[in-house]
Design a protein around this motif. Sequence first.
Motif, PDB file in Angstrom:
ATOM      1  N   ASP A  37       0.914  -1.288   0.106  1.00 51.28           N
ATOM      2  CA  ASP A  37      -0.111   0.239   0.081  1.00 51.28           C
ATOM      3  C   ASP A  37       0.979   1.441   0.016  1.00 51.28           C
ATOM      4  O   ASP A  37       0.673   2.167  -0.748  1.00 51.28           O
ATOM      5  CB  ASP A  37      -1.032   0.158   1.190  1.00 51.28           C
ATOM      6  CG  ASP A  37      -2.004   1.141   1.164  1.00 51.28           C
ATOM      7  OD1 ASP A  37      -2.437   1.239   0.032  1.00 51.28           O
ATOM      8  OD2 ASP A  37      -2.279   1.749   2.037  1.00 51.28           O
ATOM      9  N   VAL A  41       1.247   4.195  -2.901  1.00 53.73           N
ATOM     10  CA  VAL A  41       0.926   5.759  -2.581  1.00 53.73           C
ATOM     11  C   VAL A  41       2.063   6.480  -3.121  1.00 53.73           C
ATOM     12  O   VAL A  41       2.154   7.580  -3.525  1.00 53.73           O
ATOM     13  CB  VAL A  41       0.827   5.792  -0.953  1.00 53.73           C
ATOM     14  CG1 VAL A  41       0.813   7.230  -0.799  1.00 53.73           C
ATOM     15  CG2 VAL A  41      -0.455   5.372  -0.361  1.00 53.73           C
ATOM     16  N   ALA A  44       1.472   6.950  -6.732  1.00 56.70           N
ATOM     17  CA  ALA A  44       0.734   8.053  -6.934  1.00 56.70           C
ATOM     18  C   ALA A  44       1.267   9.474  -6.582  1.00 56.70           C
ATOM     19  O   ALA A  44       1.041  10.299  -7.400  1.00 56.70           O
ATOM     20  CB  ALA A  44      -0.492   7.640  -6.146  1.00 56.70           C
ATOM     21  N   ALA A  45       2.123   9.505  -5.554  1.00 59.09           N
ATOM     22  CA  ALA A  45       2.907  10.826  -5.486  1.00 59.09           C
ATOM     23  C   ALA A  45       3.766  10.997  -6.444  1.00 59.09           C
ATOM     24  O   ALA A  45       3.868  12.385  -6.887  1.00 59.09           O
ATOM     25  CB  ALA A  45       3.454  10.602  -3.998  1.00 59.09           C
ATOM     26  N   ALA A  48       1.643  12.407  -9.346  1.00 58.60           N
ATOM     27  CA  ALA A  48       1.303  13.827  -9.030  1.00 58.60           C
ATOM     28  C   ALA A  48       2.482  14.717  -9.084  1.00 58.60           C
ATOM     29  O   ALA A  48       2.199  15.789  -9.548  1.00 58.60           O
ATOM     30  CB  ALA A  48       0.723  13.756  -7.650  1.00 58.60           C
ATOM     31  N   LEU A  63      -3.317   8.672 -12.523  1.00 62.91           N
ATOM     32  CA  LEU A  63      -3.190   8.766 -10.890  1.00 62.91           C
ATOM     33  C   LEU A  63      -4.414   8.388 -10.308  1.00 62.91           C
ATOM     34  O   LEU A  63      -4.272   7.654  -9.318  1.00 62.91           O
ATOM     35  CB  LEU A  63      -2.813  10.271 -10.769  1.00 62.91           C
ATOM     36  CG  LEU A  63      -2.982  10.886  -9.363  1.00 62.91           C
ATOM     37  CD1 LEU A  63      -1.690  10.138  -8.406  1.00 62.91           C
ATOM     38  CD2 LEU A  63      -2.533  12.095  -9.361  1.00 62.91           C
ATOM     39  N   VAL A  64      -5.656   8.859 -10.908  1.00 62.44           N
ATOM     40  CA  VAL A  64      -6.753   8.478 -10.175  1.00 62.44           C
ATOM     41  C   VAL A  64      -6.866   6.805 -10.138  1.00 62.44           C
ATOM     42  O   VAL A  64      -7.246   6.217  -9.119  1.00 62.44           O
ATOM     43  CB  VAL A  64      -7.868   8.882 -11.200  1.00 62.44           C
ATOM     44  CG1 VAL A  64      -9.416   8.174 -10.476  1.00 62.44           C
ATOM     45  CG2 VAL A  64      -8.270  10.443 -10.889  1.00 62.44           C
ATOM     46  N   SER A  67      -4.651   5.437  -7.676  1.00 62.66           N
ATOM     47  CA  SER A  67      -5.268   5.731  -6.148  1.00 62.66           C
ATOM     48  C   SER A  67      -6.321   4.731  -6.149  1.00 62.66           C
ATOM     49  O   SER A  67      -6.399   4.198  -4.724  1.00 62.66           O
ATOM     50  CB  SER A  67      -5.552   7.005  -6.037  1.00 62.66           C
ATOM     51  OG  SER A  67      -4.608   8.073  -6.073  1.00 62.66           O
ATOM     52  N   LEU A  68      -7.333   4.554  -6.929  1.00 68.38           N
ATOM     53  CA  LEU A  68      -8.313   3.536  -6.546  1.00 68.38           C
ATOM     54  C   LEU A  68      -7.951   2.218  -6.177  1.00 68.38           C
ATOM     55  O   LEU A  68      -8.366   1.441  -5.565  1.00 68.38           O
ATOM     56  CB  LEU A  68      -9.337   3.570  -7.433  1.00 68.38           C
ATOM     57  CG  LEU A  68     -10.291   4.903  -7.695  1.00 68.38           C
ATOM     58  CD1 LEU A  68     -10.920   4.857  -9.121  1.00 68.38           C
ATOM     59  CD2 LEU A  68     -11.133   4.737  -6.646  1.00 68.38           C
ATOM     60  N   ALA A  70      -5.055   1.212  -5.027  1.00 65.01           N
ATOM     61  CA  ALA A  70      -4.482   1.087  -3.567  1.00 65.01           C
ATOM     62  C   ALA A  70      -5.440   1.149  -2.600  1.00 65.01           C
ATOM     63  O   ALA A  70      -5.414   0.270  -1.589  1.00 65.01           O
ATOM     64  CB  ALA A  70      -3.565   2.330  -3.327  1.00 65.01           C
ATOM     65  N   PHE A  71      -6.503   1.810  -2.765  1.00 63.95           N
ATOM     66  CA  PHE A  71      -7.756   1.928  -1.839  1.00 63.95           C
ATOM     67  C   PHE A  71      -8.543   0.580  -1.797  1.00 63.95           C
ATOM     68  O   PHE A  71      -8.594   0.053  -0.843  1.00 63.95           O
ATOM     69  CB  PHE A  71      -8.779   2.950  -2.285  1.00 63.95           C
ATOM     70  CG  PHE A  71      -9.784   2.913  -1.079  1.00 63.95           C
ATOM     71  CD1 PHE A  71     -10.034   3.379  -0.015  1.00 63.95           C
ATOM     72  CD2 PHE A  71     -11.142   2.602  -1.832  1.00 63.95           C
ATOM     73  CE1 PHE A  71     -10.884   3.161   0.974  1.00 63.95           C
ATOM     74  CE2 PHE A  71     -12.369   2.481  -0.955  1.00 63.95           C
ATOM     75  CZ  PHE A  71     -11.969   2.908   0.163  1.00 63.95           C
TER      76      PHE A  71
END
Length: 113
Positions: A37, A41, A44-45, A48, A63-64, A67-68, A70-71
Amino acid sequence: MTIVFALAYGMLGLGALLALVRLGLGPSLLDRVVATDTLLVIIAAGLAVHAGLQRDPTVVPVLVVVSLLAFVGSVSVARYIGGMLIRSGGDGQDVGLPEATEETAARAAEGER
């Protein structure tokens, strides 16, 4: 501006390297899940930072999605391990959870009151 690039990507790279070390060495399943995880992140960073520094909006959909991913991955693993704990009824050692001490159990009992 190149100093900002080097610092940003250097710190993200170091964080990713440390997450990979934890992923490889992690003694339990939960250590590896947290490392995965964390790695997502950091990815994703990094995306970004790249989008912000290069002013490139085409990276935002990726990026979206990261992030999804990972969640949803974190929630899925948490539900899976929670189900294993409920079915086993044990102390969690069979799924790689750290053994609860009497002090931790006492604090948890005080929190329930």
